[in-house]
Design an enzyme around this catalytic site. Structure first.
Site, PDB file in Angstrom:
ATOM      1  N   GLY A 140       0.928  -1.056  -0.021  1.00 21.48           N
ATOM      2  CA  GLY A 140      -0.181   0.237  -0.488  1.00 21.48           C
ATOM      3  C   GLY A 140       0.858   1.128   0.144  1.00 21.48           C
ATOM      4  N   ARG A 141       0.550   2.186   0.698  1.00 17.09           N
ATOM      5  CA  ARG A 141       1.445   3.582   0.116  1.00 17.09           C
ATOM      6  C   ARG A 141       2.709   3.524   1.344  1.00 17.09           C
ATOM      7  NH1 ARG A 141      -4.278   5.115   3.065  1.00 17.09           N
ATOM      8  NH2 ARG A 141      -3.781   3.755   4.564  1.00 17.09           N
ATOM      9  N   ILE A 142       2.836   2.314   2.415  1.00 20.21           N
ATOM     10  CA  ILE A 142       4.325   2.655   2.595  1.00 20.21           C
ATOM     11  C   ILE A 142       4.564   1.673   2.242  1.00 20.21           C
ATOM     12  CG2 ILE A 142       5.244   1.921   5.016  1.00 20.21           C
ATOM     13  CD1 ILE A 142       2.248   3.749   6.700  1.00 20.21           C
ATOM     14  N   ARG A 162      -3.746  -8.585  -1.712  1.00 22.84           N
ATOM     15  CA  ARG A 162      -4.792  -9.987  -2.175  1.00 22.84           C
ATOM     16  C   ARG A 162      -5.255  -9.284  -3.455  1.00 22.84           C
ATOM     17  NH1 ARG A 162      -8.370  -7.589   2.324  1.00 22.84           N
ATOM     18  NH2 ARG A 162      -7.287  -5.509   1.550  1.00 22.84           N
ATOM     19  N   ARG A 219       1.810  -4.516  12.638  1.00 18.89           N
ATOM     20  CA  ARG A 219       0.887  -5.066  13.908  1.00 18.89           C
ATOM     21  C   ARG A 219       1.234  -5.619  14.355  1.00 18.89           C
ATOM     22  NH1 ARG A 219       0.341  -0.560  14.102  1.00 18.89           N
ATOM     23  NH2 ARG A 219      -1.684   0.413  14.732  1.00 18.89           N
ATOM     24  N   ASP A 243       8.735  -3.937  15.235  1.00 14.88           N
ATOM     25  CA  ASP A 243       8.900  -2.837  15.662  1.00 14.88           C
ATOM     26  C   ASP A 243       7.373  -2.987  16.973  1.00 14.88           C
ATOM     27  OD1 ASP A 243       9.335   0.087  15.845  1.00 14.88           O
ATOM     28  OD2 ASP A 243       7.518   0.283  14.378  1.00 14.88           O
ATOM     29  N   GLU A 248       1.670  -4.588  23.439  1.00 13.51           N
ATOM     30  CA  GLU A 248       2.365  -3.867  24.035  1.00 13.51           C
ATOM     31  C   GLU A 248       1.447  -2.837  23.961  1.00 13.51           C
ATOM     32  OE1 GLU A 248       2.629  -1.617  19.573  1.00 13.51           O
ATOM     33  OE2 GLU A 248       2.880  -2.887  18.569  1.00 13.51           O
ATOM     34  N   HIS A 266       8.230   0.301  18.857  1.00 10.34           N
ATOM     35  CA  HIS A 266       6.695   0.751  17.972  1.00 10.34           C
ATOM     36  C   HIS A 266       7.043   2.187  17.704  1.00 10.34           C
ATOM     37  CE1 HIS A 266       2.482   0.145  16.934  1.00 10.34           C
ATOM     38  NE2 HIS A 266       3.152   0.837  15.779  1.00 10.34           N
TER      39      HIS A 266
HETATM   40  P1  NAP Z   1      -2.536   0.770   2.804  1.00  8.90           P
HETATM   41  O1  NAP Z   1      -2.251   1.892   1.985  1.00  8.90           O
HETATM   42  O2  NAP Z   1      -3.870   0.567   3.509  1.00  8.90           O
HETATM   43  O3  NAP Z   1      -1.691  -0.677   2.604  1.00  8.90           O
HETATM   44  C1  NAP Z   1      -2.584  -2.206   2.863  1.00  8.90           C
HETATM   45  C2  NAP Z   1      -1.309  -2.665   1.964  1.00  8.90           C
HETATM   46  O4  NAP Z   1      -1.895  -4.410   2.306  1.00  8.90           O
HETATM   47  C3  NAP Z   1      -2.351  -3.132   0.572  1.00  8.90           C
HETATM   48  O5  NAP Z   1      -0.979  -3.409  -0.199  1.00  8.90           O
HETATM   49  C4  NAP Z   1      -3.265  -3.744   0.988  1.00  8.90           C
HETATM   50  O6  NAP Z   1      -3.282  -4.582  -0.253  1.00  8.90           O
HETATM   51  C5  NAP Z   1      -2.794  -5.280   2.043  1.00  8.90           C
HETATM   52  N1  NAP Z   1      -3.637  -5.896   2.577  1.00  8.90           N
HETATM   53  C6  NAP Z   1      -4.091  -5.230   3.139  1.00  8.90           C
HETATM   54  N2  NAP Z   1      -5.051  -6.230   3.664  1.00  8.90           N
HETATM   55  C7  NAP Z   1      -4.694  -7.400   3.213  1.00  8.90           C
HETATM   56  C8  NAP Z   1      -4.929  -9.482   3.368  1.00  8.90           C
HETATM   57  N3  NAP Z   1      -5.701  -9.981   4.193  1.00  8.90           N
HETATM   58  N4  NAP Z   1      -3.684  -9.855   3.272  1.00  8.90           N
HETATM   59  C9  NAP Z   1      -2.762  -9.137   2.191  1.00  8.90           C
HETATM   60  N5  NAP Z   1      -2.684  -8.478   2.169  1.00  8.90           N
HETATM   61  C10 NAP Z   1      -3.081  -7.311   2.529  1.00  8.90           C
HETATM   62  O7  NAP Z   1      -1.734   0.570   4.255  1.00  8.90           O
HETATM   63  P2  NAP Z   1      -0.629   1.229   4.968  1.00  8.90           P
HETATM   64  O8  NAP Z   1      -0.855   3.455   5.052  1.00  8.90           O
HETATM   65  O9  NAP Z   1       0.641   1.182   4.183  1.00  8.90           O
HETATM   66  O10 NAP Z   1      -0.480   1.614   5.965  1.00  8.90           O
HETATM   67  C11 NAP Z   1      -0.157  -0.559   6.431  1.00  8.90           C
HETATM   68  C12 NAP Z   1      -0.255  -1.074   7.793  1.00  8.90           C
HETATM   69  O11 NAP Z   1       1.719   0.011   8.492  1.00  8.90           O
HETATM   70  C13 NAP Z   1      -1.239   0.109   8.657  1.00  8.90           C
HETATM   71  O12 NAP Z   1      -2.467  -0.497   9.134  1.00  8.90           O
HETATM   72  C14 NAP Z   1      -0.521  -0.420   9.941  1.00  8.90           C
HETATM   73  O13 NAP Z   1      -0.782  -0.665  11.058  1.00  8.90           O
HETATM   74  C15 NAP Z   1       1.020   0.216   8.777  1.00  8.90           C
HETATM   75  N6  NAP Z   1       1.602   0.727  10.257  1.00  8.90           N
HETATM   76  C16 NAP Z   1       2.863   0.999  11.116  1.00  8.90           C
HETATM   77  C17 NAP Z   1       3.728   2.178  11.857  1.00  8.90           C
HETATM   78  C18 NAP Z   1       4.583   1.168  12.340  1.00  8.90           C
HETATM   79  O14 NAP Z   1       5.165   1.847  13.272  1.00  8.90           O
HETATM   80  N7  NAP Z   1       5.220   0.121  13.088  1.00  8.90           N
HETATM   81  C19 NAP Z   1       3.284   3.386  11.197  1.00  8.90           C
HETATM   82  C20 NAP Z   1       2.443   2.971  10.044  1.00  8.90           C
HETATM   83  C21 NAP Z   1       1.482   2.053   9.895  1.00  8.90           C
HETATM   84  P3  NAP Z   1      -4.509  -5.241  -0.991  1.00  8.90           P
HETATM   85  O15 NAP Z   1      -5.628  -4.660  -0.763  1.00  8.90           O
HETATM   86  O16 NAP Z   1      -4.420  -5.369  -2.206  1.00  8.90           O
HETATM   87  O17 NAP Z   1      -4.600  -6.697  -0.131  1.00  8.90           O
HETATM   88  C1  8YV Z   2       1.338   5.432  14.744  1.00  6.38           C
HETATM   89  C2  8YV Z   2       1.507   3.349  13.995  1.00  6.38           C
HETATM   90  O1  8YV Z   2       2.206   6.297  15.396  1.00  6.38           O
HETATM   91  O2  8YV Z   2       0.286   5.549  12.932  1.00  6.38           O
HETATM   92  C3  8YV Z   2       0.576   3.360  12.704  1.00  6.38           C
HETATM   93  O3  8YV Z   2      -0.522   3.028  12.501  1.00  6.38           O
HETATM   94  O4  8YV Z   2       1.191   2.462  14.120  1.00  6.38           O
HETATM   95  C4  8YV Z   2       1.823   4.863  14.640  1.00  6.38           C
HETATM   96  O5  8YV Z   2       2.946   5.611  13.311  1.00  6.38           O
HETATM   97  C5  8YV Z   2       0.710   4.547  16.818  1.00  6.38           C
HETATM   98  O6  8YV Z   2       0.440   3.505  16.751  1.00  6.38           O
HETATM   99  C6  8YV Z   2       0.423   5.748  17.119  1.00  6.38           C
HETATM  100  O7  8YV Z   2       0.674   5.817  18.194  1.00  6.38           O
END
Ligand code: NAP
Ligand code: 8YV
Length: 311
Positions: A140-142, A162, A219, A243, A248, A266
């Protein structure tokens, strides 16, 4: 963040909820509360919503909103907003750093020097990124930002999601297990929640193999944590950079004791710069909503625009 609280207090009457004060505040004020601003760490659902009959909007600080019960909000017609895009580069930077730290064993090398071992001999040679193929779980975006960075390192990238993204230059795998067999490095960056729970399980880790490295910035729920610990202990995979964790901020002692993991608390988006922008977006969503202009960044499942306003 203090500046977010201050910005909210300038515009709204704000009550601070924590598990200790929750009952004390909700009981007298519940019927008046129209919005929630949340950091997204505590699960919220019907048990809370049923006590907030005028709740209109939940503004989540973070792009992931798996802590919010979406069926409960949709039944009640509550708007949910998150903070997409503004953190993509920050999280991608951290992911690449975590990947390099895990493969080249940077925290272990740092500890080696500090503990005086260098005086007795060089740090052991590490694995390499050079021969690896990275399989992204999520594009996705990230995920795209991470994949672009890794491509710039001349390391092949493939992905599982997917749906295929034909506009992207990387090979798509519809099946995670097949991809895990073909790569030696996995990076998870999918949303949490029921649809992705434990998608990285013992079978996927076995397929990844003894040179395998798992990076999880998605997650904790995405990975079967006990299966991961066992795979790291037995040499089923080589190492992991994590991370995010299942419970958590509690991290299993078994993980803490392992030498083949890099653990960070995280911190994907945790810089002054990016957290500041995320916080402002939380405030802007609430202000826009109460000015009658609608939410700025509603999540896809949110009931907005209302059905009769859709094209
Ligand atoms: P996004 O743009 O919605 O991208 C999500 C990706 O996951 C898409 O490519 C989607 O593609 C795929 N996906 C969703 N459900 C799926 C499944 N069941 N099986 C396989 N692929 C699947 O989201 P994003 O902005 O990139 O962020 C993604 C996630 O990163 C967040 O929701 C959050 O949990 C995590 N995150 C963590 C941190 C951190 O601090 N560690 C920070 C920011 C975000 P398809 O729809 O084609 O499956
Ligand atoms: C958040 C994250 O900063 O954006 C998310 O999904 O996991 C982190 O970037 C955190 O969950 C907020 O405290």
């Amino acid at each position: 963040m203090p500046q977010v609280v201050q910005a909210l207090e300038e515009r709204f009457e704000v009550h601070h909820l924590d598990p200790q004060s929750c009952a004390g505040i909700i009981t007298p004020l519940g019927p008046e509360i129209r919005a929630i601003a949340t950091h997204g760490h505590d699960a919220i659902g019907e048990a809370l919503f049923s006590r907030l009959p005028r709740l209109e909007i939940i503004a989540n600080f973070g792009v992931g909103y798996d802590s919010i019960d979406l069926s409960a909000v949709s039944e009640r017609g509550i708007i949910v907003t998150n903070t997409p895009q503004v953190l993509d580069d920050e999280v991608a930077d951290l992911t690449v750093g975590l990947l390099l730290a895990t493969v080249r064993r940077l925290p272990q090398a740092d500890r080696y020097l500090r503990e005086g071992h260098w005086l007795r001999g060089p740090f052991p040679l590490s694995p390499t990124l050079r021969t690896r193929t990275v399989g992204m779980i999520g594009m996705g975006r990230i995920g795209r930002k991470i994949a672009r960075r890794i491509s710039a390192f001349d390391v092949p990238v493939v992905y599982h999601a997917r749906g295929a993204k034909p506009e992207l230059p990387w090979r798509h795998y519809g099946d995670l297990l097949t991809m895990a067999r073909d790569v030696d490095t996995l990076i998870a960056i999918v949303p949490g929640g029921a649809g992705t729970r434990h998608m990285v399980n013992a079978e996927v880790l076995r397929a990844l193999g003894p040179e395998g490295i798992l990076i999880n910035v998605a997650r904790g729920s995405v990975v079967d944590e006990p299966a991961l610990i066992s795979a790291l202990q037995s040499g089923t995979i080589l190492g992991a950079g994590l991370d995010v964790f299942a419970d958590e901020p509690r991290v299993p002692q078994a993980l803490v004791e392992l030498d083949n993991v890099v653990l960070v608390p995280h911190v994907g988006s945790a810089t002054h710069h990016t957290r500041g922008i995320m916080g402002q977006l939380v405030v802007d969503n609430l202000v826009s909503w109460f000015q009658g202009k609608g939410p700025i960044t509603p999540v896809p499942e949110t009931p907005w625009p209302k059905p009769h306003q859709r094209a």
